[in-house]
Design a protein around this motif. Sequence first.
Motif, short mmCIF file in Angstrom:
data_model
loop_
_atom_site.label_atom_id
_atom_site.label_comp_id
_atom_site.label_asym_id
_atom_site.label_seq_id
_atom_site.Cartn_x
_atom_site.Cartn_y
_atom_site.Cartn_z
N GLU A 166 9.18 9.80 8.58
CA GLU A 166 8.35 10.46 7.56
C GLU A 166 8.22 9.61 6.31
O GLU A 166 7.14 9.53 5.70
CB GLU A 166 8.96 11.82 7.20
N ARG A 167 9.30 8.94 5.93
CA ARG A 167 9.25 8.11 4.72
C ARG A 167 8.28 6.95 4.91
O ARG A 167 7.49 6.64 3.99
CB ARG A 167 10.65 7.59 4.39
N ALA A 168 8.29 6.31 6.07
CA ALA A 168 7.35 5.22 6.32
C ALA A 168 5.91 5.73 6.27
O ALA A 168 5.02 5.09 5.69
CB ALA A 168 7.63 4.59 7.69
N MET A 169 5.68 6.91 6.83
CA MET A 169 4.35 7.51 6.84
C MET A 169 3.88 7.82 5.41
O MET A 169 2.74 7.51 5.03
CB MET A 169 4.39 8.78 7.68
N ILE A 170 4.75 8.42 4.61
CA ILE A 170 4.38 8.80 3.24
C ILE A 170 4.20 7.57 2.36
O ILE A 170 3.29 7.52 1.52
CB ILE A 170 5.43 9.76 2.65
N GLU A 171 5.03 6.58 2.55
CA GLU A 171 4.87 5.34 1.76
C GLU A 171 3.52 4.69 2.04
O GLU A 171 2.86 4.18 1.13
CB GLU A 171 6.02 4.38 2.04
N PHE A 172 3.11 4.71 3.31
CA PHE A 172 1.81 4.13 3.65
C PHE A 172 0.69 4.97 3.04
O PHE A 172 -0.27 4.43 2.46
CB PHE A 172 1.64 4.08 5.18
N ALA A 173 0.80 6.29 3.13
CA ALA A 173 -0.22 7.17 2.55
C ALA A 173 -0.35 6.94 1.04
O ALA A 173 -1.46 6.86 0.51
CB ALA A 173 0.12 8.62 2.84
N LEU A 174 0.77 6.82 0.37
CA LEU A 174 0.73 6.64 -1.09
C LEU A 174 0.18 5.27 -1.46
O LEU A 174 -0.45 5.11 -2.52
CB LEU A 174 2.12 6.85 -1.68
N ALA A 175 0.39 4.28 -0.60
CA ALA A 175 -0.21 2.96 -0.85
C ALA A 175 -1.73 3.07 -0.77
O ALA A 175 -2.46 2.44 -1.55
CB ALA A 175 0.31 1.95 0.16
N ILE A 176 -2.23 3.88 0.16
CA ILE A 176 -3.67 4.11 0.26
C ILE A 176 -4.16 4.90 -0.93
O ILE A 176 -5.23 4.63 -1.50
CB ILE A 176 -4.00 4.87 1.56
N ALA A 177 -3.39 5.91 -1.35
CA ALA A 177 -3.82 6.82 -2.41
C ALA A 177 -3.88 6.15 -3.78
O ALA A 177 -4.67 6.54 -4.63
CB ALA A 177 -2.90 8.03 -2.46
N LYS A 178 -3.07 5.11 -4.02
CA LYS A 178 -2.92 4.60 -5.38
C LYS A 178 -4.14 3.93 -5.99
O LYS A 178 -4.42 4.22 -7.18
CB LYS A 178 -1.70 3.69 -5.46
N PRO A 179 -4.86 3.03 -5.36
CA PRO A 179 -4.65 2.37 -4.07
C PRO A 179 -4.01 0.99 -4.25
O PRO A 179 -4.13 0.38 -5.31
CB PRO A 179 -6.07 2.21 -3.55
N GLU A 180 -3.38 0.51 -3.23
CA GLU A 180 -2.84 -0.85 -3.21
C GLU A 180 -3.71 -1.71 -2.29
O GLU A 180 -4.50 -1.19 -1.50
CB GLU A 180 -1.40 -0.85 -2.67
N ASN A 181 -3.51 -3.01 -2.38
CA ASN A 181 -4.09 -3.89 -1.37
C ASN A 181 -3.24 -3.77 -0.11
O ASN A 181 -2.04 -4.05 -0.13
CB ASN A 181 -4.10 -5.35 -1.86
N ILE A 182 -3.84 -3.31 0.95
CA ILE A 182 -3.10 -3.09 2.19
C ILE A 182 -2.95 -4.41 2.94
O ILE A 182 -3.94 -5.11 3.19
CB ILE A 182 -3.81 -2.05 3.06
#
Length: 242
Positions: A166-182
């Motif tokens: 779940e932590r990996a999933m949420i960290e990825f979602a928040l990177a998209i939400a901020k957004p970061e360069n993926i």
Amino acid sequence: MRVTTSLMKLGRLSLSAKFLVNISYGNWRLPRAVLGRKEYGTDSDSPRPISRYPVPYKKDLPYDLVELMEEVEKKGGFVPNVFKALAHRPSEFRAFFAYYDVLMNKETGNLTKADRELIVVATSASNKCPYCVTAHSALHRIYSKNRMLADQVVVNPELADLSNRERAMIEFALAIAKPENITETHFQKLEEHGFDREDAWDIAMVTAFFAMANRIAHLTDLRPNEEFYALGRVPKVKNEEK
């Protein structure tokens, strides 16, 4: 009464029967004391309107919107305020809930319904959206049977009792939400916990859609229904009590 299931057929709302079950919170029913049938419309006995835009009266709405809202109310006991607010723009209402259905009721991939709702909670908390945080925390409690995790994610996802997955999933979602360069590193972290590239797409699309929904909620000053606060916190009402 059945809502059409073919996408946007003849201009009617395209939502599957499964969507109706999900949006009306499965078999959960609120205690009769907190239920009350009200007509839609801007007039309200609430001290604060549910939206800063006019809410159409039920008699003025297209038939397909009324059909859906009555079905949701019948199954869940109330009409979520997002339905009433988006009814201000019927064509956008149809498009919004059609895409919601595609994203949240997808039956392939490795995301569970609880996973999707937790992504919405984390995204909406990051965007400071009271409506989506409140509504989708309720849905997460129902699907996960966990009454605390969504609240923990809202307050501080880094300290929440998340599994490594779940932590990996949420960290990825928040990177998209901020957004970061993926980067490839983001994908690699997901892959370590069993998520493939298609799962990454699903996480990102849910995040992106609800980032948009959060902005709509901010624009309209959308207020959560009081009923959401009890969902998933109180026992189910047995069939014989309905």
